[in-house]
Design a protein around this motif. Structure first.
Motif, PDB file in Angstrom:
ATOM      1  N   VAL A   1       0.835  -1.202   0.000  1.00 57.55           N
ATOM      2  CA  VAL A   1       0.000   0.000   0.000  1.00 57.55           C
ATOM      3  C   VAL A   1       0.870   1.253   0.000  1.00 57.55           C
ATOM      4  O   VAL A   1       1.849   1.342   0.743  1.00 57.55           O
ATOM      5  N   ARG A   2       0.514   2.196  -0.854  1.00 60.03           N
ATOM      6  CA  ARG A   2       1.156   3.510  -0.875  1.00 60.03           C
ATOM      7  C   ARG A   2       0.071   4.565  -0.636  1.00 60.03           C
ATOM      8  O   ARG A   2      -0.963   4.553  -1.316  1.00 60.03           O
ATOM      9  N   ILE A   3       0.299   5.439   0.348  1.00 58.20           N
ATOM     10  CA  ILE A   3      -0.679   6.477   0.674  1.00 58.20           C
ATOM     11  C   ILE A   3      -0.048   7.848   0.462  1.00 58.20           C
ATOM     12  O   ILE A   3       1.043   8.129   0.971  1.00 58.20           O
ATOM     13  N   THR A   4      -0.741   8.695  -0.277  1.00 59.50           N
ATOM     14  CA  THR A   4      -0.300  10.070  -0.497  1.00 59.50           C
ATOM     15  C   THR A   4      -1.263  11.012   0.204  1.00 59.50           C
ATOM     16  O   THR A   4      -2.475  10.945  -0.018  1.00 59.50           O
TER      17      THR A   4
ATOM     18  N   VAL B   1       2.960  14.414   1.445  1.00 58.52           N
ATOM     19  CA  VAL B   1       3.677  13.338   2.144  1.00 58.52           C
ATOM     20  C   VAL B   1       3.253  11.990   1.568  1.00 58.52           C
ATOM     21  O   VAL B   1       2.059  11.724   1.407  1.00 58.52           O
ATOM     22  N   VAL B   2       4.238  11.146   1.250  1.00 59.07           N
ATOM     23  CA  VAL B   2       3.971   9.824   0.685  1.00 59.07           C
ATOM     24  C   VAL B   2       4.592   8.761   1.597  1.00 59.07           C
ATOM     25  O   VAL B   2       5.762   8.861   1.972  1.00 59.07           O
ATOM     26  N   VAL B   3       3.795   7.764   1.956  1.00 55.43           N
ATOM     27  CA  VAL B   3       4.299   6.652   2.758  1.00 55.43           C
ATOM     28  C   VAL B   3       3.868   5.353   2.099  1.00 55.43           C
ATOM     29  O   VAL B   3       2.870   5.310   1.377  1.00 55.43           O
ATOM     30  N   SER B   4       4.626   4.296   2.362  1.00 57.92           N
ATOM     31  CA  SER B   4       4.251   2.997   1.803  1.00 57.92           C
ATOM     32  C   SER B   4       4.676   1.893   2.760  1.00 57.92           C
ATOM     33  O   SER B   4       5.633   2.043   3.519  1.00 57.92           O
ATOM     34  N   CYS B   5       3.942   0.787   2.710  1.00 61.55           N
ATOM     35  CA  CYS B   5       4.273  -0.384   3.508  1.00 61.55           C
ATOM     36  C   CYS B   5       3.978  -1.642   2.696  1.00 61.55           C
ATOM     37  O   CYS B   5       2.958  -1.709   2.004  1.00 61.55           O
ATOM     38  N   GLN B   6       4.873  -2.614   2.806  1.00 63.26           N
ATOM     39  CA  GLN B   6       4.681  -3.843   2.042  1.00 63.26           C
ATOM     40  C   GLN B   6       5.071  -5.094   2.830  1.00 63.26           C
ATOM     41  O   GLN B   6       5.008  -6.202   2.322  1.00 63.26           O
TER      42      GLN B   6
END
Length: 355
Positions: free
Chosen positions: A241-244, A250-255
């Protein structure tokens, strides 16, 4: 003296009653919030109680010494104790970051230096893992991108644990933010030449969802397939998931998690931490200065630390701290430099100057 702390005593007493109420224990969020604030206030209340008792005892001893010189030594000893507790109270009551007692989210990103930088990012992660273990804290990997040689393009961890004198993982680790430079012979170097590379560290407070409201309409959420070193597929479904956050960019992602829902929860947690840091920077110039010290780029010239392997030298450039026990530091012995950074920060706060 220290009458300004009386409202803190009243707040401490109210929290003590609240924590004894079964209704508080039925609300996990309220329980954590009240418990954290109580833990931050308790050392102040204890120190203030000791201070007032010592002052009273000292005054009594001085009166007795006027009548009987044999009490002079006791009066001197009590006077020294009053001075010591005064210093402690002054430190505890100094203006402080309201997030100092919070848990921390720590991000490490490789920078200039290619694979060597990624390997160094892994060294930094292990250093923080060992320090957390020694402090009795728990470290949880939230997201990571591993390279072919076992380094990290980026890794994000949450550090959770109890606070001491109102200082928790964030208050202790926030000084780690910035660019960390390493000088050594890389494993990929065949001629034995010393290379310089860098990794960036960013530290944010880990905030509860209830403490920072995020409007869903401000988010763009993308899903993609997780991947590992060399592009090897880790998942056969789009679980990453990538959230902007559109208003701030701000951009964050988790996998790292197996399900899309779990990765979304972790990404939202990271987003809250990033937004909390931004909010703090906007609310106070001192916090803004602290935020600026966590260098945004991973350029070798913008460094806060140098780790020199050939000389076994460790240096923090902000306060001129140097030691020749790099191997010990990388084994988790961060206490001396963190103490020195905290002392420098306290001195500036007490003097009324910004970091």
């Amino acid at each position: 003296m220290f009458e300004s702390a009386d409202p803190l005593i009243a707040e401490h007493d109210r929290l003590e009653e609240q924590l004894a109420d079964p209704a508080t224990h039925a609300d996990p969020v309220l329980m954590r919030r009240a418990g954290r604030r109580y833990a931050a206030l308790h050392p102040i209340v204890e120190a203030l109680s000791s201070y007032r008792q010592l002052v009273a005892d000292h005054e009594t001893a001085l009166e007795l010494a006027d009548q009987d010189p044999s009490f002079a030594d006791e009066a001197d000893a009590l006077g020294a104790s009053v001075e010591q507790i005064t210093v402690r109270l002054t430190r505890l009551l100094a203006p402080r970051d309201p997030n100092d007692d919070a848990d921390a989210i720590l991000e490490i990103k490789s920078g200039e230096g290619g694979e060597e930088s990624a390997l160094f990012a892994g060294d930094l992660l292990r250093m923080y893992q060992r320090y957390a273990e020694q402090a009795g804290w728990h470290l949880e990997v939230m997201d990571s991108q591993v390279t072919d040689l076992g380094g990290f393009k980026s890794v994000t961890v949450a550090v959770k644990g109890s606070s001491i004198d109102g200082v928790g993982p964030y208050g202790r680790l926030k000084f780690e933010g910035g660019v960390h430079r390493v000088q050594r012979v890389p494993v990929t170097e065949t001629q034995g030449r010393i290379h310089t590379s860098a990794a960036g560290v960013l530290v944010s407070p880990d905030v509860e969802a209830e403490e920072l409201e995020i409007n869903e309409s401000d988010l763009r959420i993308d899903v993609f397939r997780s991947s590992g070193p060399g592009g090897q597929g880790v998942n056969t479904t789009d679980s990453a998931v990538r959230i902007t956050h559109l208003p701030t960019g701000v951009v964050v992602s988790c996998q790292n998690e197996r399900s899309q829902l779990q990765n979304r929860e972790q990404a939202m947690r990271l987003l809250r931490a990033r937004l909390a840091a931004i909010r703090e920077a906007e609310e106070a110039e001192a916090a803004s200065a602290a935020r600026r010290s966590q260098v945004r780029t991973v350029d070798r010239s913008e460094r806060v630390r140098t780790y020199n392997f050939p000389e076994n030298r460790f240096a923090d450039h902000r306060i001129g701290f140097k030691s020749h026990n790099l191997d010990v530091v990388l084994a988790g012995a961060l206490g001396p430099v963190l103490d020195a950074l905290a002392e420098a920060d306290l001195a500036e706060r007490l003097s009324g100057t910004d970091r």
